[in-house]
Motif scaffolding. Structure first.
Motif, PDB file in Angstrom:
ATOM      1  N   MET A  68     -39.246  51.146  65.975  1.00 39.43           N
ATOM      2  CA  MET A  68     -40.084  51.893  66.912  1.00 39.43           C
ATOM      3  C   MET A  68     -40.197  53.361  66.472  1.00 39.43           C
ATOM      4  N   TYR A  69     -41.389  53.899  66.615  1.00 41.72           N
ATOM      5  CA  TYR A  69     -41.593  55.303  66.296  1.00 41.72           C
ATOM      6  C   TYR A  69     -41.370  56.166  67.527  1.00 41.72           C
ATOM      7  N   ASP A  70     -40.890  57.378  67.302  1.00 38.89           N
ATOM      8  CA  ASP A  70     -40.869  58.383  68.340  1.00 38.89           C
ATOM      9  C   ASP A  70     -42.184  59.147  68.210  1.00 38.89           C
ATOM     10  N   TRP A  71     -43.152  58.794  69.051  1.00 41.72           N
ATOM     11  CA  TRP A  71     -44.492  59.362  68.910  1.00 41.72           C
ATOM     12  C   TRP A  71     -44.540  60.826  69.302  1.00 41.72           C
ATOM     13  N   ASN A  72     -43.462  61.325  69.905  1.00 40.16           N
ATOM     14  CA  ASN A  72     -43.392  62.744  70.245  1.00 40.16           C
ATOM     15  C   ASN A  72     -42.558  63.537  69.243  1.00 40.16           C
ATOM     16  N   ALA A  73     -42.127  62.874  68.171  1.00 39.46           N
ATOM     17  CA  ALA A  73     -41.323  63.556  67.152  1.00 39.46           C
ATOM     18  C   ALA A  73     -42.152  64.654  66.484  1.00 39.46           C
ATOM     19  N   GLU A  74     -41.484  65.688  66.034  1.00 38.35           N
ATOM     20  CA  GLU A  74     -42.177  66.847  65.483  1.00 38.35           C
ATOM     21  C   GLU A  74     -43.067  66.520  64.283  1.00 38.35           C
ATOM     22  N   PRO A  75     -42.653  65.650  63.334  1.00 39.49           N
ATOM     23  CA  PRO A  75     -43.564  65.354  62.207  1.00 39.49           C
ATOM     24  C   PRO A  75     -44.900  64.779  62.668  1.00 39.49           C
ATOM     25  N   ILE A  76     -44.874  63.907  63.675  1.00 38.76           N
ATOM     26  CA  ILE A  76     -46.126  63.342  64.176  1.00 38.76           C
ATOM     27  C   ILE A  76     -46.930  64.398  64.905  1.00 38.76           C
ATOM     28  N   ARG A  77     -46.259  65.197  65.731  1.00 41.06           N
ATOM     29  CA  ARG A  77     -46.958  66.243  66.473  1.00 41.06           C
ATOM     30  C   ARG A  77     -47.563  67.280  65.518  1.00 41.06           C
ATOM     31  N   LYS A  78     -46.849  67.567  64.427  1.00 44.99           N
ATOM     32  CA  LYS A  78     -47.371  68.514  63.442  1.00 44.99           C
ATOM     33  C   LYS A  78     -48.662  67.994  62.817  1.00 44.99           C
ATOM     34  N   SER A  79     -48.677  66.702  62.477  1.00 44.10           N
ATOM     35  CA  SER A  79     -49.881  66.099  61.915  1.00 44.10           C
ATOM     36  C   SER A  79     -51.030  66.145  62.914  1.00 44.10           C
ATOM     37  N   ILE A  80     -50.733  65.809  64.163  1.00 43.61           N
ATOM     38  CA  ILE A  80     -51.769  65.828  65.192  1.00 43.61           C
ATOM     39  C   ILE A  80     -52.346  67.233  65.350  1.00 43.61           C
ATOM     40  N   ARG A  81     -51.481  68.240  65.323  1.00 44.50           N
ATOM     41  CA  ARG A  81     -51.971  69.619  65.442  1.00 44.50           C
ATOM     42  C   ARG A  81     -52.897  69.978  64.288  1.00 44.50           C
ATOM     43  N   LEU A  82     -52.557  69.546  63.087  1.00 39.94           N
ATOM     44  CA  LEU A  82     -53.409  69.822  61.927  1.00 39.94           C
ATOM     45  C   LEU A  82     -54.753  69.116  62.058  1.00 39.94           C
ATOM     46  N   TRP A  83     -54.737  67.875  62.510  1.00 37.45           N
ATOM     47  CA  TRP A  83     -55.977  67.112  62.667  1.00 37.45           C
ATOM     48  C   TRP A  83     -56.848  67.715  63.764  1.00 37.45           C
ATOM     49  N   LEU A  84     -56.214  68.175  64.838  1.00 39.83           N
ATOM     50  CA  LEU A  84     -56.974  68.822  65.914  1.00 39.83           C
ATOM     51  C   LEU A  84     -57.581  70.136  65.440  1.00 39.83           C
ATOM     52  N   GLY A 144     -51.891  61.228  54.066  1.00 42.35           N
ATOM     53  CA  GLY A 144     -51.540  61.821  55.345  1.00 42.35           C
ATOM     54  C   GLY A 144     -51.429  60.831  56.488  1.00 42.35           C
ATOM     55  N   HIS A 145     -51.849  59.588  56.264  1.00 42.62           N
ATOM     56  CA  HIS A 145     -51.850  58.583  57.339  1.00 42.62           C
ATOM     57  C   HIS A 145     -51.001  57.355  56.995  1.00 42.62           C
ATOM     58  N   ARG A 146     -50.195  57.446  55.958  1.00 44.55           N
ATOM     59  CA  ARG A 146     -49.480  56.249  55.503  1.00 44.55           C
ATOM     60  C   ARG A 146     -48.581  55.653  56.575  1.00 44.55           C
ATOM     61  N   MET A 147     -47.815  56.495  57.253  1.00 44.98           N
ATOM     62  CA  MET A 147     -46.904  55.986  58.271  1.00 44.98           C
ATOM     63  C   MET A 147     -47.669  55.239  59.361  1.00 44.98           C
ATOM     64  N   LEU A 148     -48.797  55.814  59.794  1.00 42.48           N
ATOM     65  CA  LEU A 148     -49.595  55.176  60.835  1.00 42.48           C
ATOM     66  C   LEU A 148     -50.229  53.879  60.342  1.00 42.48           C
ATOM     67  N   GLU A 149     -50.749  53.884  59.126  1.00 40.72           N
ATOM     68  CA  GLU A 149     -51.429  52.694  58.620  1.00 40.72           C
ATOM     69  C   GLU A 149     -50.451  51.557  58.350  1.00 40.72           C
ATOM     70  N   LYS A 150     -49.269  51.889  57.889  1.00 40.82           N
ATOM     71  CA  LYS A 150     -48.256  50.854  57.701  1.00 40.82           C
ATOM     72  C   LYS A 150     -47.752  50.329  59.053  1.00 40.82           C
ATOM     73  N   TYR A 151     -47.727  51.187  60.051  1.00 34.65           N
ATOM     74  CA  TYR A 151     -47.417  50.737  61.407  1.00 34.65           C
ATOM     75  C   TYR A 151     -48.460  49.722  61.865  1.00 34.65           C
ATOM     76  N   ALA A 152     -49.744  49.993  61.610  1.00 35.64           N
ATOM     77  CA  ALA A 152     -50.819  49.090  62.023  1.00 35.64           C
ATOM     78  C   ALA A 152     -50.712  47.738  61.338  1.00 35.64           C
ATOM     79  N   VAL A 153     -50.262  47.720  60.088  1.00 31.70           N
ATOM     80  CA  VAL A 153     -50.048  46.454  59.386  1.00 31.70           C
ATOM     81  C   VAL A 153     -49.008  45.611  60.127  1.00 31.70           C
ATOM     82  N   ARG A 154     -47.940  46.260  60.563  1.00 35.11           N
ATOM     83  CA  ARG A 154     -46.909  45.527  61.302  1.00 35.11           C
ATOM     84  C   ARG A 154     -47.422  45.049  62.658  1.00 35.11           C
ATOM     85  N   VAL A 155     -48.252  45.870  63.295  1.00 37.00           N
ATOM     86  CA  VAL A 155     -48.850  45.452  64.563  1.00 37.00           C
ATOM     87  C   VAL A 155     -49.681  44.186  64.359  1.00 37.00           C
TER      88      VAL A 155
END
Length: 289
Positions: A1-17, A139-150
């Motif tokens: 399970m991912y911690d979707w509020n973890a700083e690495p994810i939040r940092k990426s979201i801030r950059l994308w925003l 920049g999206h590897r973690m998310l895309e590999k998560y989607a593969v598992r989903v």
């Protein structure tokens, strides 16, 4: 399970925003009253497998902690056209600020999960494991590999750092399969595995003599693959056999029937069509005076 509020994810979201919003959403700021409240309905416009709801929630939370995001399904759900995926309520301006990024991520990840599920279903009844590759969006590897598992698949290595994978150019640079495996074995921890790619029976014999943990049969036709599996299992039954190379929904079953343990498919992530997902404002509510 991912911690979707973890700083690495939040940092990426801030950059994308930041990429999308820049100095501010001019259209929203000039057309929508600051105190207006709304209800956004996120719905899907075609059949597929949903992935990315937690990261969409994280996007809206980064925009405005006061927004309320309520998922109506969970990642991995099979949906049909018209199904409601989530509801987000709060400031209209905040909803519109996060809309595009949230939808882009959900569409991409749902497309990957949907394609992965198609490949998993093509392997139904067979013991072969479906895995992804490093052919992901930077920049999206973690998310895309998560989607593969989903979608029901599994992950190959995450990067260059977590396994030795000797491919054609490594073999050329090292002077041969034997030299490459020997050099790697002498320098890596005993807990790390070595995989080597082979394209011919001559290379297969060299690999078997050098003793890797995994042998990848690259771009072999199913009859040759079956013969190679028999050779490997007869000489070194502990070696994991992987198949790869231009794998399609039409070819994957015959590859699996050759007896290989794993099939890696780059198409799961690198050429995916995003699922069509939209957000509509509905039942708009004016802020109390």
């Amino acid at each position: 399970m991912y911690d979707w509020n973890a700083e690495p994810i939040r940092k990426s979201i801030r950059l994308w925003l930041e990429e999308d919003i820049g100095g501010g959403d001019i259209t929203t700021m000039t057309t929508i009253p600051e105190d207006q409240q709304a209800r956004g309905i996120i719905h899907v416009k075609e059949e597929g497998i949903i992935a990315g709801l937690p990261v969409a929630a994280a996007v809206f939370a980064e925009i405005d902690a006061a927004l309320h995001f309520e998922p109506k399904v969970i990642d991995g759900t099979s949906v049909k056209k018209g199904d409601i995926l989530a509801i987000v309520e709060g400031s209209t301006r905040s909803i519109l600020l996060g809309e595009r990024l949230a939808l882009n991520l959900m569409q991409r990840l749902s497309g990957i999960a949907t394609r992965t599920r198609e490949y998993v279903e093509a392997l139904e009844g067979l013991p072969t494991r479906l895995v992804d590759t490093r052919k992901t969006t930077p920049g999206h590897r973690m998310l895309e590999k998560y989607a593969v598992r989903v979608g029901g698949g599994h992950n190959h290595r995450f990067g260059l750092y977590d396994a030795v994978m000797i491919k054609d150019n490594h073999i050329k640079g090292a002077g041969g399969i034997t030299q490459a495996i020997k050099a790697a074995r002498a320098q890596i921890p005993h807990t790390m595995k070595i995989e080597v790619e082979v394209e011919s029976f001559e290379q297969l014999e060299q690999a078997l003599a050098a003793g890797p943990d995994i042998i990848m049969l690259d771009n072999m036709k199913p009859p040759a693959m079956k013969e190679a599996v028999l050779i490997i299992k007869a000489k070194s039954p502990h070696i994991v056999v992987e198949g790869s190379g231009s794998v399609t929904l039409q070819s994957i079953k015959s590859m699996a029937e050759s007896g290989i343990d794993v099939i890696s498919v780059g198409r799961l992530t690198y050429s995916v069509t995003s699922l069509d997902i939209s957000l509509d404002l509905n039942e708009r509510k004016e802020a109390s005076k």
